[in-house]
Design an enzyme around this catalytic site. Structure first.
Site, mmCIF file in Angstrom:
data_model
loop_
_atom_site.group_PDB
_atom_site.id
_atom_site.type_symbol
_atom_site.label_atom_id
_atom_site.label_comp_id
_atom_site.label_asym_id
_atom_site.label_seq_id
_atom_site.Cartn_x
_atom_site.Cartn_y
_atom_site.Cartn_z
ATOM 1 N N CYS A 128 3.788 -3.805 0.974
ATOM 2 C CA CYS A 128 5.711 -4.963 1.419
ATOM 3 C C CYS A 128 6.040 -5.396 0.364
ATOM 4 O O CYS A 128 7.002 -6.395 0.302
ATOM 5 C CB CYS A 128 4.931 -6.200 3.136
ATOM 6 S SG CYS A 128 3.852 -6.973 2.201
ATOM 7 N N HIS B 268 7.691 -5.476 7.545
ATOM 8 C CA HIS B 268 6.234 -4.821 8.353
ATOM 9 C C HIS B 268 7.544 -3.849 9.346
ATOM 10 O O HIS B 268 7.107 -4.793 10.637
ATOM 11 C CB HIS B 268 5.910 -6.104 8.523
ATOM 12 C CG HIS B 268 5.049 -7.574 7.527
ATOM 13 N ND1 HIS B 268 5.829 -8.054 6.535
ATOM 14 C CD2 HIS B 268 3.854 -7.021 6.669
ATOM 15 C CE1 HIS B 268 4.728 -8.410 5.504
ATOM 16 N NE2 HIS B 268 3.890 -7.493 5.767
ATOM 17 N N ASP C 270 12.089 -9.297 7.077
ATOM 18 C CA ASP C 270 10.533 -9.359 7.539
ATOM 19 C C ASP C 270 10.684 -7.093 6.706
ATOM 20 O O ASP C 270 11.017 -6.667 7.407
ATOM 21 C CB ASP C 270 10.065 -9.094 8.368
ATOM 22 C CG ASP C 270 8.191 -9.066 8.671
ATOM 23 O OD1 ASP C 270 8.317 -9.076 7.768
ATOM 24 O OD2 ASP C 270 8.321 -9.797 9.645
#
Length: 459
Positions: free
Chosen positions: A111, A347, A345
């Site tokens: 990430c 993820h 994000d």
């Protein structure tokens, strides 16, 4: 035969892990993000006002546009168009195997590399497209795609499970209808911009040949003791990005360089030397520079006294964002409203896209909805980025940021400083612009290892 069986088990395990991560984070994608009508919203230096006579909150996922008047709708659409136009880089699966490992996905560990890629992508967008550019098809992104992404996760999990029972090599997944934006006629400028839009994304493709792809970044990370599957901190990623840009061979990228601050100090002469390196090779003009500053916004927790400074930084048009996050999760911070940060994000595990093919699909590289997080939840370790096209832009930016640092320091030491001269003038080992035998100098290796042990662990 036994090895083949082991490979199949690893493939199935990888698919289950990808599906697990998708199910774990997909609720975040589906959750609506609400913005106050009474406070301005800042996104990488641009300010948007949703103010209206009515009080309350406004969702920016497009679900309640019909409930607001035309004036507010226009402002919201401008913000959505701007946000969606930023390049979104997330976990991917089923990409070519990473050298020296059996990994074909970065789910669970990549990430911070992804948020670093997003910051660099924004810098390249400023360089080639300018801050005013927006993707013409941004508003064609259907908010219902959020539902399809989640349902696709379930279908993948089911297909992988069925394949494990029937011993199929490649799980069969029912095709999903594509709802790409309709073709329309573009003028010459739009066509030129779309070429660069695609080219920038292709530099971040998940293949060994992509200049800033995961495979290349991991290779550079090996010089600091990192391997595929390790966790990377914001400061380590800053140095990896610098080296990746330095080693890039695409002629289009020769006009850009990256400078990483040393011990929270930006040495102006070192920056200008990098910008003027064209002159040494006989070429006219100077390079644009992306300045990366690894900092800590506190000790164990983020010090809220730094909130105004962070907001001030994200209010600058030459800011390219912040690599940060909250403990155990890395986010790309791009804006704020009140005391909440706006972020993208990484993820979410999406399927590999071959960016080498003509007209590859763009939708998965653009986030349809912004997310917000309280500043108090932010992990103190982060890397701040700026873009300066010319030496004059750098000098102006250093003056502006220095004033901001002084006003926000409140009699404490500032987060970082700009000083005149070279790092060698202050008894620091200065790293050369081009190192032939090793990608990182011994001084850099020590600094990177120190960052690796001090920074928080990111998943």
């Amino acid at each position: 035969m036994e090895a083949t069986g082991t490979d199949e088990v690893e493939k199935i395990k990888s698919k289950f892990m990808s599906a697990w991560h998708n199910m774990k984070y997909s609720w975040v994608l589906k959750t609506k993000t609400y913005f106050s009508r009474n406070s301005p919203v800042f996104l990488l230096g641009k300010c948007y006002h949703f103010k209206t006579e009515e009080s309350g909150e406004l969702s920016t996922d497009g679900s309640n546009f019909d409930k607001i008047n035309t004036e507010i709708s226009g402002s919201v659409e401008e913000f959505r168009r701007d946000f969606i136009s930023r390049i979104w880089l997330t976990y991917r699966e089923e990409f070519p195997q990473i050298k020296g490992s059996a990994l074909t996905t970065d789910c669970g560990w990549g990430c911070t590399l992804r948020t670093g890629q997003m910051l660099l992508a924004q810098g390249l967008m400023l360089h080639f497209l300018g801050r005013a550019w927006v993707w013409p098809d941004a508003l064609d992104m259907d908010s219902s795609d959020l539902e399809s992404w989640t349902s696709n996760t379930v279908r993948k999990l089911t297909a992988s499970f069925e394949a494990s029972l029937t011993a199929e090599r490649d799980p069969k997944i029912l095709p999903q209808p594509q709802r790409g934006p309709a073709r329309r006629s573009w003028d010459v400028t739009e066509m030129r911009n779309e070429v660069y839009h695609r080219k920038i994304i292709s530099w971040f493709g998940d293949s060994p040949v992509a200049a800033f792809g995961l495979h290349q970044l991991i290779e550079y990370g090996k010089k600091s003791g990192k391997i595929a599957g390790d966790w990377y901190g914001p400061a380590v990623v800053a140095h990896i990005l610098r080296k990746a840009v330095e080693e890039a061979r695409d002629p289009e990228l020769q006009g850009v360089t990256v400078y990483v601050a040393q011990d929270c100090t930006v040495y102006s002469s070192d920056v200008i030397d990098r910008q003027c390196s064209f002159m040494d090779s006989g070429k006219a003009g100077t390079k644009a520079v992306i300045i990366l500053v690894p900092v800590r916004l506190g000790g164990e927790r983020t010090n809220t006294d730094y909130l105004e400074f962070v907001k001030g930084i994200l209010s600058l048009e030459y800011c390219v964002g912040i690599i940060g996050g909250k403990p155990k999760q890395s986010y790309y911070f791009a804006g704020f409203q009140d005391d909440s940060l706006i972020y993208m994000d990484p993820h979410y595990c999406q399927s590999f896209v071959d960016v080498s093919i003509k007209d590859f699909p763009l939708e998965s590289f653009h986030c349809p909805s912004p997310k917000k997080m309280s500043f108090k939840k932010m992990d103190p370790s982060c890397t701040i980025g700026f873009y300066c096209r010319t030496v004059q832009d750098f000098e102006k930016a250093s003056e502006e940021i220095t004033k901001m640092l002084k006003s926000s320091s409140k009699e404490k030491y500032p987060l970082f400083t700009f000083v005149k001269g070279h790092s060698r003038d202050y008894d620091f080992a200065s790293s050369p612009l081009h190192e032939e035998n090793d990608l990182f100098s011994e001084d850099e290796k020590k600094r990177l290892k120190r960052f690796s042990t001090e920074e928080f662990v990111l998943l």
